[in-house]
Design a protein around this motif. Structure first.
Motif, PDB file in Angstrom:
ATOM      1  N   LEU A 172       9.046   5.480 -36.158  1.00  0.00           N
ATOM      2  CA  LEU A 172       8.410   6.424 -35.241  1.00  0.00           C
ATOM      3  C   LEU A 172       8.929   6.227 -33.826  1.00  0.00           C
ATOM      4  N   VAL A 218       4.497   8.019 -29.645  1.00  0.00           N
ATOM      5  CA  VAL A 218       3.301   8.242 -30.455  1.00  0.00           C
ATOM      6  C   VAL A 218       2.225   7.198 -30.158  1.00  0.00           C
ATOM      7  N   ALA A 221      -1.431   3.654 -37.730  1.00  0.00           N
ATOM      8  CA  ALA A 221      -1.363   5.072 -37.376  1.00  0.00           C
ATOM      9  C   ALA A 221      -2.203   5.901 -38.331  1.00  0.00           C
ATOM     10  N   TYR A 235       0.764  10.807 -39.379  1.00  0.00           N
ATOM     11  CA  TYR A 235       2.080  10.327 -38.984  1.00  0.00           C
ATOM     12  C   TYR A 235       2.889   9.777 -40.157  1.00  0.00           C
ATOM     13  N   ASP A 280       6.374  10.936 -41.371  1.00  0.00           N
ATOM     14  CA  ASP A 280       7.509  10.690 -40.479  1.00  0.00           C
ATOM     15  C   ASP A 280       7.928   9.216 -40.425  1.00  0.00           C
ATOM     16  N   THR A 281       7.250   8.361 -41.176  1.00  0.00           N
ATOM     17  CA  THR A 281       7.562   6.941 -41.106  1.00  0.00           C
ATOM     18  C   THR A 281       8.746   6.588 -41.998  1.00  0.00           C
TER      19      THR A 281
END
Length: 398
Positions: free
Chosen positions: A52, A56, A230, A234, A237-238
């Motif tokens: 990330l 964020v 998180a 999220y 997108d990791t």
């Protein structure tokens, strides 16, 4: 008035929270870098591990460094968080702060929280930058114990002796904890000590505080680590598969030894009960356990209090090789504070190792279930002070 063990625990609907990044800084013998530098190194590595962008991160948790912790550390890292935590309750700090962070994310008060720690405890002593002081409480109620030599290790030693008296626990059984921790460390390239130990080695080492010899006690190292939590939003997108936080629990017990009702029961009995109830799991469902082990007795009594064996049966339980990475209940699979690293408040290292095991990233030290699959569940339980506080987290791959 009912105590924490008798109070009901209710499940609460939550926004799902995952551990999405973990990392260690350089650990062991680290001369040169400051604690701030180790914080930064661990934070950068954890962020890279998550895949990330640093933008964020809107939450930050740290303790033990700076006059205005965690503000100074956040500033050093170039962060301007809108959610912060600097809870400091000893070695369980990081499990307690992770529980706070997970609650904040679940409630929408933060989206991604970075927990980071770093210490040059060994290098400071070596360079005589400060002196080691394991005697706490020069002021306040604790001052009345100081004249009697109640250093931190003495408090743990007293508790261990009580367990030995009450349940017949032996020095050999306590030594077996150190032997198995060292065997697990042998497969960990980051561990400070990897040479094999025997029970005789532990028993014949220098006496520190009866009944503990030197090898019953944690090592002193440098090092740091970081964990990024998180919201589920999220996770797509990791860079790696998430490890979910299923449940958490926190508890306190005492500060002065005279206020501790039972030297054989730690606050993990309360924090563990909460965490398992909130996760909807039982100790029998756990594949890997990462437990704070500043002393061998801590491992034994925490296993009892979390429910992996009955009260008083910890001695026989740890004496059968069950704690090895290849054992029935792999415990402290990186070598723990007894062999891998212990730069101070070690609780955050427990989370890093638990996540790596669930991801299948531990190479020769990787735990596998009897059917050859990766572990699915893990528990991380930290202890603070002299069994003064406890934080427990239950984690899972899915």
């Amino acid at each position: 008035m009912p105590g924490p063990l008798s109070q009901p625990v209710h499940a609460v609907p939550r926004r799902r929270v995952a551990v999405v990044g973990v990392a260690l800084s350089d650990c062991g013998r680290v001369d040169g870098p400051t604690p701030y530098a180790l914080h930064a190194q661990a934070a950068r590595r954890a962020l890279a591990d998550s895949g990330l962008d640093r933008s964020v991160i809107d939450g930050f948790a740290s303790a033990g460094l700076g006059t205005l912790a965690p503000i100074e550390v956040a500033e050093y890292l170039g962060l301007r968080p809108t959610w912060v935590d600097s809870t400091s309750v000893g070695g369980s700090t990081w499990e307690v702060m992770a529980a706070h962070a997970a609650d904040a994310i679940a409630a929408g008060h933060a989206n991604a929280v970075l927990l980071v720690y770093g210490s040059t405890a060994r290098a400071d002593i070596k360079a005589r930058r400060r002196t080691s002081n394991l005697s706490f409480g020069a002021r306040g109620p604790l001052q009345y114990e100081v004249p009697y030599g109640h250093t931190l290790i003495a408090k743990y030693a007293m508790a261990a002796r009580r367990h030995m008296h009450q349940y017949g626990t032996t020095l050999e059984q306590l030594a077996a904890v150190a032997v198995q921790a060292r065997a697990n460390a042998a497969t960990n390239p980051d561990a400070m000590f990897r040479d094999p130990l025997t029970v005789d080695d532990v028993l014949s080492s220098e006496t520190i505080a009866d009944p503990f010899t030197k090898l019953h006690c944690c090592i002193r190292s440098d090092g740091g680590c970081a964990v990024l939590l998180a919201a589920a939003d999220y996770v797509p997108d990791t860079a790696k598969a998430p490890v979910w936080i299923l449940g958490s629990g926190t508890a306190t017990s005492h500060a002065t030894m005279s206020e501790w009702e039972d030297f054989t029961t730690s606050p993990a009995a309360a924090s563990g009960r909460q965490a398992f109830a909130r996760a909807g799991l039982a100790p029998a469902d756990i594949d890997v356990a990462e437990l704070y082990d500043a002393f061998t007795y801590m491992t034994l009594v925490t296993l009892e209090d979390l429910g992996f064996c009955a009260k008083g049966e910890g001695g026989p339980f740890v004496d059968k090789g069950r704690l090895l990475a290849t054992g029935e209940l792999p415990v402290n699979t990186d070598g723990g504070g007894l062999s891998a690293c212990h730069p101070g408040m070690r609780g955050l290292f427990l989370l890093v190792e638990a996540v790596r095991q669930l991801r299948g990233e531990r190479g020769p030290g990787q735990v596998t279930k009897p059917d050859g699959t990766l572990p699915r569940t893990a528990v991380a339980s930290g202890t603070g002070g002299w069994f003064c506080s406890s934080g427990t987290l239950v984690l899972a791959r899915d």
